[in-house]
Design a protein around this motif. Structure first.
Motif, short mmCIF file in Angstrom:
data_model
loop_
_atom_site.label_atom_id
_atom_site.label_comp_id
_atom_site.label_asym_id
_atom_site.label_seq_id
_atom_site.Cartn_x
_atom_site.Cartn_y
_atom_site.Cartn_z
N MET A 1 28.99 41.95 33.28
CA MET A 1 30.10 42.89 33.53
C MET A 1 31.15 42.26 34.44
SD MET A 1 29.18 45.25 31.60
CE MET A 1 28.21 43.99 30.79
N GLU A 2 30.67 41.46 35.41
CA GLU A 2 31.57 40.75 36.32
C GLU A 2 32.58 39.93 35.53
OE1 GLU A 2 31.20 39.77 40.10
OE2 GLU A 2 30.93 41.94 39.89
N ALA A 3 32.06 39.21 34.52
CA ALA A 3 32.91 38.31 33.74
C ALA A 3 33.98 39.09 33.00
CB ALA A 3 32.05 37.52 32.76
N ILE A 4 33.58 40.25 32.46
CA ILE A 4 34.54 41.06 31.69
C ILE A 4 35.66 41.57 32.59
CG2 ILE A 4 34.77 43.27 30.51
CD1 ILE A 4 31.82 42.49 29.47
N ASN A 5 35.27 42.06 33.78
CA ASN A 5 36.29 42.52 34.73
C ASN A 5 37.18 41.37 35.15
OD1 ASN A 5 35.55 45.15 34.72
ND2 ASN A 5 34.30 45.04 36.58
N PHE A 6 36.58 40.18 35.28
CA PHE A 6 37.35 39.01 35.69
C PHE A 6 38.42 38.68 34.64
CE2 PHE A 6 37.93 34.34 35.86
CZ PHE A 6 38.44 34.25 37.16
N ILE A 7 38.00 38.63 33.37
CA ILE A 7 38.96 38.33 32.29
C ILE A 7 40.05 39.40 32.27
CG2 ILE A 7 39.27 38.05 29.80
CD1 ILE A 7 36.35 37.11 29.67
N SER A 8 39.63 40.67 32.38
CA SER A 8 40.60 41.76 32.36
C SER A 8 41.62 41.62 33.47
CB SER A 8 39.88 43.11 32.51
OG SER A 8 39.08 43.36 31.39
N ASN A 9 41.14 41.27 34.66
CA ASN A 9 42.05 41.17 35.79
C ASN A 9 42.92 39.92 35.74
OD1 ASN A 9 41.04 43.54 36.82
ND2 ASN A 9 39.54 42.52 38.12
N LEU A 10 42.43 38.92 35.01
CA LEU A 10 43.16 37.66 34.90
C LEU A 10 44.35 37.77 33.94
CD1 LEU A 10 42.56 34.87 36.17
CD2 LEU A 10 41.49 34.22 34.01
N ALA A 11 44.19 38.63 32.92
CA ALA A 11 45.14 38.66 31.80
C ALA A 11 46.59 38.85 32.25
CB ALA A 11 44.73 39.75 30.82
N MET A 12 46.81 39.86 33.10
CA MET A 12 48.17 40.21 33.46
C MET A 12 48.86 39.10 34.25
SD MET A 12 49.31 43.97 34.64
CE MET A 12 48.91 43.83 36.37
N PRO A 13 48.23 38.61 35.35
CA PRO A 13 48.88 37.52 36.09
C PRO A 13 49.15 36.30 35.21
CG PRO A 13 46.93 38.29 37.26
CD PRO A 13 46.99 39.06 35.99
N ILE A 14 48.22 35.97 34.32
CA ILE A 14 48.42 34.78 33.48
C ILE A 14 49.62 34.93 32.58
CG2 ILE A 14 47.46 33.57 31.47
CD1 ILE A 14 45.12 32.96 32.89
N VAL A 15 49.73 36.08 31.94
CA VAL A 15 50.88 36.29 31.06
C VAL A 15 52.18 36.14 31.85
CG1 VAL A 15 52.11 38.01 29.68
CG2 VAL A 15 49.65 37.71 29.38
N ILE A 16 52.22 36.76 33.04
CA ILE A 16 53.45 36.69 33.85
C ILE A 16 53.76 35.24 34.22
CG2 ILE A 16 54.48 37.34 36.07
CD1 ILE A 16 52.93 39.95 35.94
#
Lengths: 199, 176
Positions: free
Chosen positions: B1-16
């Motif tokens: 679950m940690e990994a999923i939250n990590f990917i989810s939280n990473l998505a927005m900053p990366i796109v920006i």
């Protein structure tokens, strides 16, 4: 659509509130709801400005055009009729990329352009061609990479982690898009078989 | 679950970051362009504001009059059989029809049952993974004046249906 749904909702709520004795609740909610809309819009204002600004940068650069290369294998598979037509394939790709990036304002005009080009190749102008059909189906699948609106709503309601839905959203989007395209392809095949039988 | 939250939280900053860096590489005046786009953002929100006020009042009325609870209560037996949360039902009905109405319904659901609860998460994922299907079909078919749309609606609605079912399953799987 809303011209009939909206008054309908309000009228049945009013009568049901009288029957069920919830009139005081209804009164409270009328004022509260208008205020809720203000709160949500203030929250949306921040995130909409931010995303629109960021996406304007993507729009002004050649990002959309460059990213279309990644889509080539998919496009050839999904639109076999357009294999020889590079211009249309490019228009389709640009629409998809704009959708993925959440460039709503850019995606629709690009999509309409692609639809018009496909209509030119279409033999029966009154009926959607296979390519147009798949194209619309793809557009009804929300392919957006970052679901900004719902994140903003979650944020305005005080979520502990408003972005934690992003990864699940990707999986669900992929499943839904696959199901829709698969259904469309299946029905196209069945229709073609039926035509052959008739001949 | 940690990994999923990590990917989810990473998505927005990366796109920006990727977009900003891309803009810089192409030697754009990124901040000026950002402001240009951000100004348009204000307009978009101002344009949907009156719609949202109207719809929030209507959905709020449905909720406070008790009619939504009544409908939920009536359909509950059928939906519990397939383990579908009946509280989500109003959202699934309005989602393909109207974008702004589904924003109002989703907000109402999350306000009443909590944003980070099972129901709140399902509502969020449905909102993020489905589109205003009927509107999209109408825009594109009318843009070329096509009358016979074959099975475009059927295929799209099957996609929405699978999306809604998958949203419920995935929340159970990932978060519970």
């Amino acid at each position: 659509m809303l011209n009939s749904i909206w008054p309908f909702f309000i009228i049945i709520s009013f009568f049901y509130a009288i029957i069920s004795g919830n009139l005081d609740n209804l009164n409270k909610s009328i004022l509260e709801s208008a205020q809720d809309a203000v709160n949500l819009c203030i929250s949306l204002l921040g995130s909409m400005c931010l995303w629109n600004g960021i996406m304007q940068i993507a729009n002004k650069s050649s990002a959309i055009e460059k990213l279309t290369d990644f889509l080539k294998p998919f496009i050839n598979k999904l639109f076999p009729e357009m294999k020889e037509n590079n211009q249309i394939k490019k228009e389709i790709s640009m629409n998809i990329i704009a959708n993925v990036l959440g460039l709503g304002n850019a995606a629709t005009p690009l999509g309409i352009k692609a639809m018009k080009s496909m209509q030119r190749e279409n033999k029966d102008k009154n009926t959607l061609s296979n390519s147009m059909l798949i194209f619309i189906v793809l557009n009804t699948a929300s392919l957006q990479l970052i679901p900004t609106t719902i994140i903003a709503i979650r944020n305005s309601l005080g979520s502990e982690n408003s972005t934690k839905i992003v990864f699940p959203v990707w999986i669900v989007t992929a499943l839904a898009a696959f199901a829709a395209v698969f259904t469309a392809k299946l029905l196209i095949k069945r229709e073609e078989k039926n035509k052959k039988w008739k001949q | 679950m940690e990994a999923i939250n990590f990917i989810s939280n990473l998505a927005m900053p990366i796109v920006i970051i990727v977009i900003i860096i891309y803009g810089l590489i192409e030697k754009n005046k990124v901040f000026d362009i950002f402001l240009e786009g951000a100004k348009e953002g204000i307009e978009i929100v101002l344009n949907i504001f009156p719609t949202l006020v109207g719809l929030f009042v209507a959905i709020g009325a449905l909720r406070s009059s008790g009619i939504l609870d009544m409908i939920t209560y009536v359909i509950q037996p059928v939906l519990t059989m397939i383990e579908f949360p009946s509280e989500i039902m109003p959202l699934t009905l309005i989602r393909p029809i109207s974008g702004s109405a589904s924003i109002a319904v989703a907000t109402d659901i999350m306000k009443n049952y909590g944003v980070d609860t099972f129901i709140g998460l399902v509502a969020s994922i449905i909102m993020g993974s489905t589109e205003t299907t009927l509107y999209t079909i109408a825009v594109y078919t009318s843009s070329v004046g096509v009358k016979k749309t074959r099975f475009v609606l059927l295929a799209s609605l099957i996609g929405d249906f699978i999306g809604i079912i998958a949203s419920v399953i995935i929340v159970k799987f990932f978060f519970y």
